[in-house]
Design a protein around this motif. Structure first.
Motif, mmCIF file in Angstrom:
data_model
loop_
_atom_site.group_PDB
_atom_site.id
_atom_site.type_symbol
_atom_site.label_atom_id
_atom_site.label_comp_id
_atom_site.label_asym_id
_atom_site.label_seq_id
_atom_site.Cartn_x
_atom_site.Cartn_y
_atom_site.Cartn_z
ATOM 1 N N PRO A 20 0.809 -1.227 0.000
ATOM 2 C CA PRO A 20 0.000 0.000 0.000
ATOM 3 C C PRO A 20 0.837 1.270 0.000
ATOM 4 O O PRO A 20 0.400 2.305 -0.489
ATOM 5 C CB PRO A 20 -0.827 -0.125 1.282
ATOM 6 C CG PRO A 20 -0.051 -1.059 2.155
ATOM 7 C CD PRO A 20 0.632 -2.012 1.230
ATOM 8 N N ASP A 21 2.065 1.201 0.555
ATOM 9 C CA ASP A 21 2.911 2.392 0.586
ATOM 10 C C ASP A 21 3.468 2.738 -0.787
ATOM 11 O O ASP A 21 3.973 3.845 -0.987
ATOM 12 C CB ASP A 21 4.084 2.187 1.558
ATOM 13 C CG ASP A 21 3.611 2.099 2.996
ATOM 14 O OD1 ASP A 21 2.490 2.565 3.259
ATOM 15 O OD2 ASP A 21 4.349 1.564 3.838
ATOM 16 N N LEU A 22 3.399 1.804 -1.709
ATOM 17 C CA LEU A 22 4.005 2.036 -3.015
ATOM 18 C C LEU A 22 3.349 3.208 -3.731
ATOM 19 O O LEU A 22 4.021 3.994 -4.394
ATOM 20 C CB LEU A 22 3.904 0.770 -3.857
ATOM 21 C CG LEU A 22 4.602 0.794 -5.224
ATOM 22 C CD1 LEU A 22 5.264 -0.541 -5.486
ATOM 23 C CD2 LEU A 22 3.623 1.088 -6.343
ATOM 24 N N ARG A 311 1.645 -11.128 12.290
ATOM 25 C CA ARG A 311 1.664 -11.139 10.828
ATOM 26 C C ARG A 311 0.248 -11.087 10.262
ATOM 27 O O ARG A 311 -0.008 -10.400 9.261
ATOM 28 C CB ARG A 311 2.381 -12.395 10.323
ATOM 29 C CG ARG A 311 3.880 -12.382 10.557
ATOM 30 C CD ARG A 311 4.548 -13.554 9.878
ATOM 31 N NE ARG A 311 5.993 -13.526 10.050
ATOM 32 C CZ ARG A 311 6.819 -14.426 9.532
ATOM 33 N NH1 ARG A 311 6.337 -15.414 8.804
ATOM 34 N NH2 ARG A 311 8.120 -14.334 9.727
ATOM 35 N N ALA A 312 -0.673 -11.808 10.898
ATOM 36 C CA ALA A 312 -2.062 -11.775 10.432
ATOM 37 C C ALA A 312 -2.655 -10.380 10.596
ATOM 38 O O ALA A 312 -3.341 -9.871 9.699
ATOM 39 C CB ALA A 312 -2.894 -12.806 11.202
ATOM 40 N N ASP A 313 -2.380 -9.760 11.751
ATOM 41 C CA ASP A 313 -2.869 -8.392 11.961
ATOM 42 C C ASP A 313 -2.264 -7.436 10.945
ATOM 43 O O ASP A 313 -2.951 -6.546 10.417
ATOM 44 C CB ASP A 313 -2.533 -7.932 13.387
ATOM 45 C CG ASP A 313 -3.272 -8.745 14.442
ATOM 46 O OD1 ASP A 313 -4.298 -9.369 14.092
ATOM 47 O OD2 ASP A 313 -2.812 -8.767 15.601
ATOM 48 N N SER A 314 -0.968 -7.621 10.679
ATOM 49 C CA SER A 314 -0.314 -6.757 9.691
ATOM 50 C C SER A 314 -0.914 -6.952 8.302
ATOM 51 O O SER A 314 -1.156 -5.981 7.576
ATOM 52 C CB SER A 314 1.189 -7.050 9.664
ATOM 53 O OG SER A 314 1.832 -6.298 8.662
ATOM 54 N N ALA A 315 -1.179 -8.218 7.950
ATOM 55 C CA ALA A 315 -1.786 -8.482 6.641
ATOM 56 C C ALA A 315 -3.187 -7.885 6.554
ATOM 57 O O ALA A 315 -3.582 -7.335 5.517
ATOM 58 C CB ALA A 315 -1.838 -9.989 6.390
ATOM 59 N N ARG A 316 -3.932 -7.977 7.661
ATOM 60 C CA ARG A 316 -5.276 -7.393 7.665
ATOM 61 C C ARG A 316 -5.211 -5.874 7.529
ATOM 62 O O ARG A 316 -5.991 -5.271 6.784
ATOM 63 C CB ARG A 316 -6.006 -7.785 8.949
ATOM 64 C CG ARG A 316 -7.453 -7.279 8.991
ATOM 65 C CD ARG A 316 -8.251 -7.899 10.130
ATOM 66 N NE ARG A 316 -7.618 -7.687 11.413
ATOM 67 C CZ ARG A 316 -6.981 -8.625 12.104
ATOM 68 N NH1 ARG A 316 -6.880 -9.848 11.615
ATOM 69 N NH2 ARG A 316 -6.430 -8.362 13.275
ATOM 70 N N ARG A 317 -4.255 -5.262 8.234
ATOM 71 C CA ARG A 317 -4.112 -3.807 8.114
ATOM 72 C C ARG A 317 -3.703 -3.406 6.699
ATOM 73 O O ARG A 317 -4.196 -2.412 6.156
ATOM 74 C CB ARG A 317 -3.082 -3.301 9.129
ATOM 75 C CG ARG A 317 -3.572 -3.313 10.568
ATOM 76 C CD ARG A 317 -2.635 -2.523 11.459
ATOM 77 N NE ARG A 317 -1.313 -3.121 11.517
ATOM 78 C CZ ARG A 317 -0.935 -4.020 12.415
ATOM 79 N NH1 ARG A 317 -1.803 -4.430 13.334
ATOM 80 N NH2 ARG A 317 0.282 -4.512 12.419
ATOM 81 N N GLU A 318 -2.808 -4.199 6.104
ATOM 82 C CA GLU A 318 -2.405 -3.901 4.730
ATOM 83 C C GLU A 318 -3.585 -4.037 3.770
ATOM 84 O O GLU A 318 -3.751 -3.225 2.855
ATOM 85 C CB GLU A 318 -1.270 -4.840 4.310
ATOM 86 C CG GLU A 318 0.055 -4.550 4.991
ATOM 87 C CD GLU A 318 1.159 -5.465 4.518
ATOM 88 O OE1 GLU A 318 0.888 -6.278 3.611
ATOM 89 O OE2 GLU A 318 2.279 -5.369 5.042
ATOM 90 N N ALA A 319 -4.408 -5.080 3.992
ATOM 91 C CA ALA A 319 -5.576 -5.260 3.127
ATOM 92 C C ALA A 319 -6.556 -4.097 3.280
ATOM 93 O O ALA A 319 -7.100 -3.589 2.283
ATOM 94 C CB ALA A 319 -6.263 -6.583 3.459
ATOM 95 N N GLU A 320 -6.767 -3.679 4.525
ATOM 96 C CA GLU A 320 -7.658 -2.536 4.739
ATOM 97 C C GLU A 320 -7.084 -1.271 4.113
ATOM 98 O O GLU A 320 -7.818 -0.464 3.521
ATOM 99 C CB GLU A 320 -7.876 -2.336 6.240
ATOM 100 C CG GLU A 320 -8.677 -3.463 6.894
ATOM 101 C CD GLU A 320 -8.757 -3.303 8.399
ATOM 102 O OE1 GLU A 320 -8.083 -2.384 8.922
ATOM 103 O OE2 GLU A 320 -9.482 -4.087 9.051
ATOM 104 N N GLY A 321 -5.761 -1.097 4.241
ATOM 105 C CA GLY A 321 -5.132 0.063 3.618
ATOM 106 C C GLY A 321 -5.261 0.034 2.107
ATOM 107 O O GLY A 321 -5.545 1.060 1.469
ATOM 108 N N LEU A 322 -5.055 -1.149 1.521
ATOM 109 C CA LEU A 322 -5.222 -1.279 0.070
ATOM 110 C C LEU A 322 -6.654 -0.989 -0.353
ATOM 111 O O LEU A 322 -6.894 -0.363 -1.393
ATOM 112 C CB LEU A 322 -4.823 -2.689 -0.374
ATOM 113 C CG LEU A 322 -3.325 -2.967 -0.505
ATOM 114 C CD1 LEU A 322 -3.093 -4.438 -0.791
ATOM 115 C CD2 LEU A 322 -2.719 -2.121 -1.611
#
Length: 373
Positions: A20-22, A311-322
């Motif tokens: 998402p930061d890209l 890692r799951a929380d991070s992936a969920r946050r990344e998905a929400e950010g995306l």
């Protein structure tokens, strides 16, 4: 892809790479051609790297089979990257120069005991490369990192690096690794009670310097099992293995050197050295009770579960950010096309008005000609 509108290209690349930061980082300084190459896995998706893939035309099984993998900045296990440097959080292969997160290597048992090449029958902690299966010795790697960078670290960074050292050498079976594990544990305890940072750094530097000196002077040094035999050897002028023990107090080593010079050892010194040697062995090789092993296993599993949860929380946050980014970009695209359509409709309306005006002028001229007749 190069003809695709940049906004859509950024969305496509972000969705494919899962970064998402890209979008935020690529808004100004990344050409559209690079984004297109990243989308087609021709360049590394790390904007700070952007190496042409595969790096150096590497033909290892990871670079050839894993699409989009960059051996210059990505982990061999999880294929993720970060900007960390000068840390024990990454371990590398000294043959193919591929890298791996320390935690990923430990979870996958890629960091484990292996046969020592210099001494037959002995073992040492090694990193077994996922790409080429080459074993790389970990003690020297950790020593180089600490000797190079420890003086520049803050207390928080030093604590984190010592924790990495503990995890790497927790299962070490060789004396050198066990001593390093014990030293890291003691330094962590000192830092917990807010000990002076410079003193801790000096102790660590002294530990590695003394260890290197002992290895260079006598590479076959082993911990003493019979104090009387070691002391007798010292009195005969040979190098005493007791000097290899880091945790002996300085006063005892002074006494040993003095007795070696005079050639006599009293019974009192003998008993004191025997007790100190046993204490040193207990610190170097702590006995593990079944309860302690079970508790250690439980702690390890809890830490593993916590890591996976993070890692799951991070992936969920990344998905929400995306998702938020995709929605925002979708709104921008709709606004962009709405403005374009509005401009097109405005030009069409202007064209119709011009034609109507010309028709009106023709009618007016015809009307004037009719009345003039």
């Amino acid at each position: 892809m190069t003809k695709c509108p940049r906004t859509l290209l950024e969305i496509f690349v972000a969705l494919k790479t899962g970064l998402p930061d890209l979008l935020r980082r690529s808004s100004n300084n990344v050409p559209s051609s690079d984004l297109a190459e990243i989308f087609h896995n021709l360049k590394c998706c790390n904007l700070a790297c952007r190496s042409i893939l595969p790096v150096d035309d590497c033909e290892c099984k990871v670079c050839t089979q894993r699409s989009g993998f960059c051996s210059a900045c990505m982990c061999l296990v999880c294929s993720k990257f970060d900007n960390a440097s000068n840390t024990c959080g990454w371990v590398g292969c000294d043959l193919c120069i591929h890298w791996c997160h320390t935690d990923c290597g430990l979870l996958g048992s890629h960091i484990r005991n292996g046969p020592c090449s210099g001494t037959p029958g002995s073992t040492e902690i090694q990193f077994h490369c996922v790409a080429c299966n080459h074993p790389s010795e970990m003690y020297g790697f950790v020593k180089d990192v600490f000797m190079t960078c420890v003086k520049d670290w803050e207390a928080e960074t030093l604590v984190k690096e010592l924790q990495y050292v503990k995890r790497i050498f927790a299962s070490s079976k060789d004396l050198k690794g066990q001593r390093l594990y014990a030293m890291a544990n003691q330094m962590l305890l000192k830092l917990e009670v807010k000990a002076n940072l410079s003193e801790v750094i000096n102790v660590i530097s002294g530990f590695f310097s003394e260890s290197e000196a002992n290895i260079s002077n006598n590479p076959s040094i082993t911990p003493p099992k019979e104090p009387s035999r070691n002391i007798a050897e010292g009195s005969n002028g040979a190098t005493s293995p007791i000097k290899a023990l880091t945790w002996l107090p300085s006063s005892s080593s002074d006494r040993v050197s003095h007795r070696e010079n005079t050639g006599t050892i009293s019974l009192l010194d003998y008993s004191q050295l025997g007790r100190q040697t046993k204490d040193a062995e207990m610190q170097i090789r702590p006995e593990k009770k079944p309860d302690d092993e079970l508790e250690s296993l439980v702690r390890f599993k809890q830490a593993e579960a916590k890591m996976y949860q993070e890692r799951a929380d991070s992936a969920r946050r990344e998905a929400e950010g995306l998702k938020r980014i995709a929605v925002a970009k979708n709104v921008q695209v709709e606004e962009y096309y709405a403005s374009r359509i509005a401009k097109l409709q405005l030009s069409e309306a202007e064209e119709r008005r011009r034609k109507k005006y010309e028709e009106l002028q023709v009618i007016e001229r015809a009307h004037l000609q009719y009345f003039n007749k």
